[in-house]
Design a protein around this motif. Structure first.
Motif, mmCIF file in Angstrom:
data_model
loop_
_atom_site.group_PDB
_atom_site.id
_atom_site.type_symbol
_atom_site.label_atom_id
_atom_site.label_comp_id
_atom_site.label_asym_id
_atom_site.label_seq_id
_atom_site.Cartn_x
_atom_site.Cartn_y
_atom_site.Cartn_z
ATOM 1 N N ALA A 292 0.844 -1.194 0.000
ATOM 2 C CA ALA A 292 0.000 0.000 0.000
ATOM 3 C C ALA A 292 0.877 1.241 0.000
ATOM 4 C CB ALA A 292 -0.898 0.008 1.241
ATOM 5 N N PHE A 293 0.307 2.346 -0.483
ATOM 6 C CA PHE A 293 1.003 3.623 -0.404
ATOM 7 C C PHE A 293 0.744 4.254 0.960
ATOM 8 C CE2 PHE A 293 1.134 3.495 -5.059
ATOM 9 C CZ PHE A 293 2.427 3.938 -5.262
ATOM 10 N N THR A 294 1.763 4.887 1.507
ATOM 11 C CA THR A 294 1.670 5.647 2.754
ATOM 12 C C THR A 294 2.421 6.956 2.551
ATOM 13 O OG1 THR A 294 3.729 4.811 3.717
ATOM 14 C CG2 THR A 294 1.741 3.480 4.068
ATOM 15 N N GLU A 295 2.523 7.757 3.592
ATOM 16 C CA GLU A 295 3.310 8.986 3.522
ATOM 17 C C GLU A 295 4.800 8.678 3.335
ATOM 18 O OE1 GLU A 295 2.489 11.342 6.951
ATOM 19 O OE2 GLU A 295 0.387 11.643 6.399
ATOM 20 N N GLN A 296 5.238 7.483 3.753
ATOM 21 C CA GLN A 296 6.644 7.092 3.601
ATOM 22 C C GLN A 296 6.942 6.559 2.198
ATOM 23 O OE1 GLN A 296 4.827 6.022 6.464
ATOM 24 N NE2 GLN A 296 5.653 7.914 7.358
ATOM 25 N N GLY A 297 5.922 6.142 1.463
ATOM 26 C CA GLY A 297 6.104 5.597 0.125
ATOM 27 C C GLY A 297 5.316 4.316 -0.056
ATOM 28 N N LEU A 298 5.727 3.521 -1.049
ATOM 29 C CA LEU A 298 5.100 2.233 -1.313
ATOM 30 C C LEU A 298 5.654 1.233 -0.300
ATOM 31 C CD1 LEU A 298 3.220 0.669 -3.273
ATOM 32 C CD2 LEU A 298 5.279 0.104 -4.588
ATOM 33 N N PRO B 230 10.206 5.212 -2.347
ATOM 34 C CA PRO B 230 9.869 6.365 -1.503
ATOM 35 C C PRO B 230 8.769 7.281 -2.028
ATOM 36 C CG PRO B 230 11.927 6.772 -2.670
ATOM 37 C CD PRO B 230 11.530 5.352 -2.970
ATOM 38 N N ALA B 231 8.160 7.003 -3.165
ATOM 39 C CA ALA B 231 7.091 7.865 -3.688
ATOM 40 C C ALA B 231 5.859 7.747 -2.799
ATOM 41 C CB ALA B 231 6.743 7.491 -5.121
ATOM 42 N N ALA B 232 5.512 8.835 -2.139
ATOM 43 C CA ALA B 232 4.356 8.839 -1.243
ATOM 44 C C ALA B 232 3.068 8.853 -2.044
ATOM 45 C CB ALA B 232 4.409 10.053 -0.317
ATOM 46 N N GLY B 233 2.019 8.302 -1.477
ATOM 47 C CA GLY B 233 0.713 8.287 -2.124
ATOM 48 C C GLY B 233 -0.380 8.204 -1.090
ATOM 49 N N ASP B 234 -1.611 8.318 -1.543
ATOM 50 C CA ASP B 234 -2.739 8.241 -0.634
ATOM 51 C C ASP B 234 -3.473 6.911 -0.811
ATOM 52 O OD1 ASP B 234 -4.319 8.504 -2.923
ATOM 53 O OD2 ASP B 234 -4.619 10.637 -2.632
ATOM 54 N N SER B 235 -4.544 6.737 -0.068
ATOM 55 C CA SER B 235 -5.271 5.463 -0.091
ATOM 56 C C SER B 235 -5.942 5.177 -1.433
ATOM 57 C CB SER B 235 -6.314 5.434 1.023
ATOM 58 O OG SER B 235 -7.258 6.469 0.828
ATOM 59 N N TYR C 215 -3.182 10.958 -5.538
ATOM 60 C CA TYR C 215 -2.437 12.209 -5.464
ATOM 61 C C TYR C 215 -1.095 11.978 -4.804
ATOM 62 C CZ TYR C 215 -6.894 14.224 -6.673
ATOM 63 O OH TYR C 215 -8.056 14.522 -7.321
ATOM 64 N N GLY C 216 -0.241 12.980 -4.889
ATOM 65 C CA GLY C 216 1.086 12.884 -4.291
ATOM 66 C C GLY C 216 2.109 12.408 -5.311
ATOM 67 N N ASP C 217 3.301 12.070 -4.830
ATOM 68 C CA ASP C 217 4.391 11.634 -5.705
ATOM 69 C C ASP C 217 4.014 10.406 -6.522
ATOM 70 O OD1 ASP C 217 5.894 13.664 -4.616
ATOM 71 O OD2 ASP C 217 6.925 12.357 -3.183
ATOM 72 N N ALA C 218 3.161 9.554 -5.975
ATOM 73 C CA ALA C 218 2.795 8.305 -6.648
ATOM 74 C C ALA C 218 2.076 8.555 -7.968
ATOM 75 C CB ALA C 218 1.908 7.452 -5.736
ATOM 76 N N ALA C 219 1.445 9.708 -8.109
ATOM 77 C CA ALA C 219 0.729 10.022 -9.342
ATOM 78 C C ALA C 219 1.697 10.360 -10.482
ATOM 79 C CB ALA C 219 -0.235 11.174 -9.112
#
Length: 180
Positions: A50-56, A76-81, A105-109
């Protein structure tokens, strides 16, 4: 002359064996996949990503149950739920595709991340590519020692390969528009 023919036959048989063992034949319909919870491997272990504030982040649980491992950051790419990674497994090889999705949203996008583990789940090979839409599907070799991530777009068909022996190679455009 017999030795040369025998050696040639052995080399040919070895080449066919290696080629067949590595050829991606197991399609997503033949593997288990999950995007909303843990996935179970053939030996009973379970994995979740899962994605968290710390990343995947990856966690796993042994075949006999028990506690889950501590969270391990795969990328390290952070993402949301809303950034749902997709897990697929064949035999005891696990592949993860994590890329942009609606509502993510976030780096994961901004990055398409793939990861593969084929052992005790303590070691993962991870690869990220910025500014692409992501991978559409995963295919496994019958041995589980090769995983192919593939996508098609206006430029053709693109593959990113992972092999147990060398890790990730590519991405490579394998067919132009209308070729495959």
């Amino acid at each position: 002359m017999r030795r040369v023919l025998a050696l040639g036959a052995v080399l040919l048989a070895s080449g066919v064996w290696v080629g067949c063992a590595e050829w991606p034949t197991k399609t997503p319909s033949e593997v288990r996949r999950s995007s909303d919870g843990p996935i179970e491997l053939d030996d009973g272990r379970r994995v979740t990503v899962a994605f968290t504030e710390q990343g995947l982040v990856e966690r796993h649980q042994g075949a006999e149950g028990g506690p889950w491992s501590k969270p391990r950051v795969l990328h390290p790419a952070a993402g949301d739920s809303e950034c749902d990674p997709e897990l697929t497994t064949y035999d005891n090889t696990v592949a993860v595709m994590a890329d942009w999705d609606y509502g993510c949203y976030g780096d994961a996008a901004e990055i398409a991340i793939v990861a593969v583990s084929d052992g005790d789940l303590d070691e993962w090979d991870t690869h990220g590519i910025e500014n692409i839409d992501g991978w559409e599907w995963t295919r496994f070799s019958w041995s589980g020692y090769r995983v192919v991530f593939r996508k098609g777009d206006g430029d053709g068909t693109t593959e990113l390969n992972w092999r147990q022996s060398i890790g990730f190679t590519g991405p490579d455009v394998i067919a132009g528009p209308g070729e495959g």
